[in-house]
Scaffold this active site. Sequence first.
Site, short mmCIF file in Angstrom:
data_model
loop_
_atom_site.label_atom_id
_atom_site.label_comp_id
_atom_site.label_asym_id
_atom_site.label_seq_id
_atom_site.Cartn_x
_atom_site.Cartn_y
_atom_site.Cartn_z
N ARG A 1 38.59 57.10 -11.41
CA ARG A 1 38.47 58.53 -11.74
C ARG A 1 37.22 59.07 -13.17
O ARG A 1 37.58 59.75 -13.17
CB ARG A 1 39.71 58.59 -12.88
CG ARG A 1 40.79 60.16 -12.12
CD ARG A 1 41.55 60.28 -12.84
NE ARG A 1 43.15 60.97 -13.32
CZ ARG A 1 43.66 61.44 -12.41
NH1 ARG A 1 43.83 60.18 -11.43
NH2 ARG A 1 44.41 62.05 -12.55
N ARG B 1 43.61 69.67 -16.37
CA ARG B 1 43.53 68.80 -15.62
C ARG B 1 42.18 68.95 -14.46
O ARG B 1 41.73 68.09 -14.31
CB ARG B 1 45.06 68.13 -14.87
CG ARG B 1 45.57 67.02 -16.00
CD ARG B 1 47.09 66.83 -15.74
NE ARG B 1 47.69 66.60 -13.66
CZ ARG B 1 48.32 67.22 -13.22
NH1 ARG B 1 49.39 67.81 -14.46
NH2 ARG B 1 49.21 66.27 -12.06
N LYS C 1 46.48 63.90 -2.89
CA LYS C 1 46.16 62.08 -2.45
C LYS C 1 47.45 61.72 -2.30
O LYS C 1 47.01 60.95 -1.70
CB LYS C 1 45.31 61.86 -3.58
CG LYS C 1 44.57 62.74 -4.02
CD LYS C 1 43.72 61.96 -4.93
CE LYS C 1 44.56 62.58 -6.37
NZ LYS C 1 44.87 63.66 -7.26
N ARG D 1 57.49 66.54 -13.52
CA ARG D 1 56.48 65.50 -14.11
C ARG D 1 56.60 67.07 -15.70
O ARG D 1 55.99 68.17 -15.16
CB ARG D 1 55.64 65.65 -13.17
CG ARG D 1 54.79 64.36 -12.41
CD ARG D 1 54.28 64.52 -11.48
NE ARG D 1 53.19 64.06 -12.45
CZ ARG D 1 51.98 64.37 -12.27
NH1 ARG D 1 51.76 64.15 -10.48
NH2 ARG D 1 50.55 64.21 -12.43
N1 LIG Z 1 42.08 56.15 -12.97
C1 LIG Z 1 42.57 57.20 -14.24
N2 LIG Z 1 41.95 57.41 -15.53
C2 LIG Z 1 42.87 57.57 -17.09
N3 LIG Z 1 43.87 57.53 -17.05
C3 LIG Z 1 44.26 58.61 -15.49
C4 LIG Z 1 43.74 57.16 -14.54
N4 LIG Z 1 45.48 57.42 -13.11
C5 LIG Z 1 46.23 58.10 -14.04
N5 LIG Z 1 45.97 58.76 -15.51
C6 LIG Z 1 46.97 59.58 -16.06
O1 LIG Z 1 48.11 59.79 -15.86
C7 LIG Z 1 48.19 61.61 -15.58
C8 LIG Z 1 48.87 61.66 -14.24
O2 LIG Z 1 47.73 61.47 -13.53
P1 LIG Z 1 48.41 61.69 -11.16
O3 LIG Z 1 49.64 61.12 -11.27
O4 LIG Z 1 46.72 61.02 -10.63
O5 LIG Z 1 47.78 63.16 -11.75
P2 LIG Z 1 47.02 63.71 -10.87
O6 LIG Z 1 47.80 64.80 -10.26
O7 LIG Z 1 46.71 65.01 -12.05
O8 LIG Z 1 46.07 63.59 -9.71
C9 LIG Z 1 47.04 62.05 -15.86
O9 LIG Z 1 46.43 63.14 -16.28
C10 LIG Z 1 46.04 61.27 -16.82
O10 LIG Z 1 46.45 61.05 -18.16
#
Ligand SMILES: Nc1ncnc2c1ncn2[C@@H]1O[C@H](COP(=O)(O)OP(=O)(O)O)[C@@H](O)[C@H]1O
Length: 289
Positions: free
Chosen positions: A146, A235, A69, A224
């Site tokens: 999300r 996740r 993404k 990360r």
């Molecule tokens: N919209 C959201 N609602 C709740 N938690 C979020 C949201 N966006 C990010 N997070 C938190 O930040 C973490 C990392 O997000 P992100 O970088 O988007 O992860 P991924 O690579 O898993 O898509 C998530 O696992 C969650 O804990």
Amino acid sequence: MAAITRLLKPSSPSSSIYHSLLKRSGSTTTAVVSEIESQHHQRPRPNLSDPKGSRNFQWVFLGCPGVGKGTYASRLSTLLGVPHIATGDLVRAELSSSGPLSRQLAEIVNQGKLVSDEIIFNLLSKRLETGEAKGESGFILDGFPRTIRQAEILDEVTEIDLVVNLKLREDVLVEKCLGRRICSQCGKGFNVASINAKAENGRPGMSMDPLLPPSHCASKLITRADDTEEVVKARLHVYQETSKPVEDFYRDQGKLMEFDLPGGIPESWPKLLEALNLDDYEDKRSAMA
Ligand SMILES: Nc1ncnc2c1ncn2[C@@H]1O[C@H](COP(=O)(O)OP(=O)(O)O)[C@@H](O)[C@H]1O
């Protein structure tokens, strides 16, 4: 001022999206959600090549952790001239600060869980406010919404034109997450995984070259803390349970564009542009100038 006007929802002429989000992150949220629930209706599919009216593109990117993404949203943001806003980046920035939320967030994120809607709304509102002050308009949201509640509240405060749902087989997703690296200095993302997934059970094989950093970033790469196998699997589980329904939410509105990634960036990027009717966007834009 023009930027503020572009972000306005026609029915709420005196408040911008960030003010609305801030209001919604307070105790009135539950009432607002039930109010929104009764207002759902089908909307026509947007014209992909044109932003709505006089305002800029307002797009959302959905997809499992590791699908890419961030990579594709960031490339499109450069092409379209709109900010790429990733809530994961906002969460990580807050985590690395010495703010009061930092410890609490680390515990949640490092277990692969979602942080509360209230915290996300506050971080996103602040980001939109800063952008608006700099004259930004439009956005490509990545990692938000999300949850159904986040989607409903976003729907209440502004209109989303298009939702791109990126898809990739799960074994590849895990490998990609484990190969992810970030340059601690410039913040750019790379991937050291060399993927060669065999064809099986009717699924086609897939190969992806690593996305290696330039030499000035190579010695500064970090991983990360939530990109361990255990946390990635957690996740992915959370995504299936909590975020998958968001796809249905936008599918019902006729705004969801599904896109199966055929491979790495060289194969996928041109096909994505084609699917978005943006393959000759640069030419069209210069012809209109
Ligand atoms: N919209 C959201 N609602 C709740 N938690 C979020 C949201 N966006 C990010 N997070 C938190 O930040 C973490 C990392 O997000 P992100 O970088 O988007 O992860 P991924 O690579 O898993 O898509 C998530 O696992 C969650 O804990």
